[in-house]
Design an enzyme around this catalytic site. Structure first.
Site, PDB file in Angstrom:
ATOM      1  N   GLY A 156       0.747  -1.083   0.069  1.00 36.02           N
ATOM      2  CA  GLY A 156       0.069   0.142  -0.110  1.00 36.02           C
ATOM      3  C   GLY A 156       0.766   1.058  -0.062  1.00 36.02           C
ATOM      4  N   ASN A 157       0.071   2.305   0.499  1.00 34.63           N
ATOM      5  CA  ASN A 157       1.272   3.573   0.263  1.00 34.63           C
ATOM      6  C   ASN A 157       0.370   4.419   1.545  1.00 34.63           C
ATOM      7  OD1 ASN A 157      -0.943   5.538  -0.946  1.00 34.63           O
ATOM      8  ND2 ASN A 157      -0.554   4.094  -2.530  1.00 34.63           N
TER       9      ASN A 157
END
Ligand code: CTP
Length: 400
Positions: free
Chosen positions: A207-208
């Site tokens: 993810g980020n």
């Protein structure tokens, strides 16, 4: 008025008692209000009254004497959707007109990024004095909205113009101010927001750090200005800004793409604010991957669909807006993305600035359009940036 941020400035005049009513009306209509008082206002009404009605401590000094806690007028100025000074005495009007920043209220005024409304209250001679009228004219020239005082019996016993507009009238002016901005009525808009999570196994993902704030604020602004908004959101920890926004929750880039594609045709505006993961694991393990004794491990990734670019290629008159988060060759890369993804407008987030980017409440952007027009903005709250973005969309649609 729901969720609107209003800074209510109160100065030292008899009419300060009417501000109690104004505050109550604002709170009842759903606004969030931060009261700022000048030192002399506290001689007229106790800050405790305003603090209890607004459920927020009143701000009056630059810092709390015993703890040294600093009250930031800059933050307040960024937070506000509107600042209302009621009552505004001749003295405060004079300070505002001339930039005399010797108290928290005037410094907040000077830091306000959004509009300011002033409801003067004074004796008729003071109101009629050329000095006051000159200051009022200066404020009007500076874009301040003046809620004209009414005529009638004044605290001095005299009769004439100078008494503060009634709280209900001020509330109507505030409502009118916000309603005037329903300039996107009849349009449909979609916004992608937040990160996407690409599963590795049942408990892990790639993810980020995107918080989704920027996209959510754009959705809020579009909604407030009358558009019918669908928000396609990756996993974030944010409430939907308004009941009238339709939210579609997704997890992966593929899901976001599927949902965005379904509704793209029916929208006239599409804002791609999501931080979409560019790659996803080729295989998602059915069970949790065990550590076993591997020193290294490799996850093979495959490219995700580029949502903005794919939909940009299918455009039939939609206004599309993208974001570019760059660490180097910012302008050049943003312009390339504008072209490659067929955006009408691209918003370049500066990663160079300490108050911009992921997880923050503020942002510093440059807005670039297909005609090559470039506009640089100051650091602002994400809410105020959303307004600039929607203004740019509006302008683009008018000139297109
Ligand atoms: N975007 C998208 N789908 C993707 C990747 C990006 O819709 N798979 C959109 C983003 O929402 C944003 C714009 O494209 O509006 C640019 O995103 P960014 O991540 O900066 O661009 P990339 O094309 O992924 O370029 P790079 O990561 O190489 O800088």
């Amino acid at each position: 008025m729901k969720g609107k941020h209003i800074v209510l400035g109160i100065t030292g005049g008899i009419a300060a008692y009417k501000s109690v009513m104004l505050l109550r009306l604002l709170i009842k209509s759903g606004a969030e209000v931060q009261v700022v008082m000048t030192p002399s206002a506290k001689e007229f009404v106790s800050p405790v009254t305003f603090a209890s009605l607004s459920s927020k401590p009143v701000v009056s000094e630059f810092f709390t004497a015993n703890s040294g806690e600093w009250h930031s007028h800059v933050d307040l100025g960024l937070w506000a959707d509107l600042m209302v000074v009621a009552p505004a005495t001749a003295s405060t009007i004079g300070k505002m007109a001339n930039g005399i920043a010797d108290n928290m209220l005037v410094t907040t005024y000077l830091s306000a990024k959004e509009d300011v409304m002033v409801a003067p209250a004074m004796d008729l001679d003071m109101w009629n004095h050329p000095g006051t009228q000159r200051n009022i004219a200066t404020l009007e020239k500076d874009g301040v909205i003046i809620v004209q005082p009414g005529s009638g019996e004044l605290a001095s016993g005299l009769e004439g113009k100078g008494r503060m507009a009634e709280p209900q009238e001020i509330l109507e002016e505030i409502k009118k101010y916000f309603n005037k901005r329903k300039d996107l009525s009849g349009l449909k808009a979609m916004v992608t927001a937040g990160p996407t999570y690409e599963n590795i196994d049942p408990v892990r993902f790639i993810g980020n750090y995107s918080s989704g704030k920027m996209g959510y604020e754009v959705a809020r602004e579009l909604d407030e200005r009358g558009a019918e908004v669908t928000l396609i959101s990756g996993p974030v920890n944010l409430p939907v800004p308004s009941d009238s926004i339709k939210k579609i929750e997704v997890v992966s880039a593929q899901e976001m793409y599927t949902e965005a594609k379904k509704i793209f045709d029916e929208n006239q505006i599409a804002v791609f604010a999501a931080a979409v993961a560019d790659y996803a694991p080729v295989e998602v393990a059915e069970n949790k991957i065990k550590r076993e004794n591997q020193e290294e491990m490799t996850i093979t990734l495959k490219r995700n669909p580029d949502i903005a670019a794919s939909l940009g290629a299918l455009k039939k008159g939609q206004t599309t807006v993208g974001f570019a988060l760059e660490t180097q060759n910012e302008l050049e890369n943003a312009k390339r993305k504008l072209h490659d993804k067929n955006f009408d407008i691209i918003v370049l987030n500066s990663m160079q600035h300490p108050q911009a980017g992921f997880m923050k409440d503020t942002n510093k952007v440059t807005i670039i359009n297909q005609n090559g027009e470039i506009e640089d903005f100051d650091v602002k709250s994400k809410r105020a940036v959303a307004k600039d973005i929607v203004d740019a969309i509006k302008k683009w649609r008018e000139n297109d």
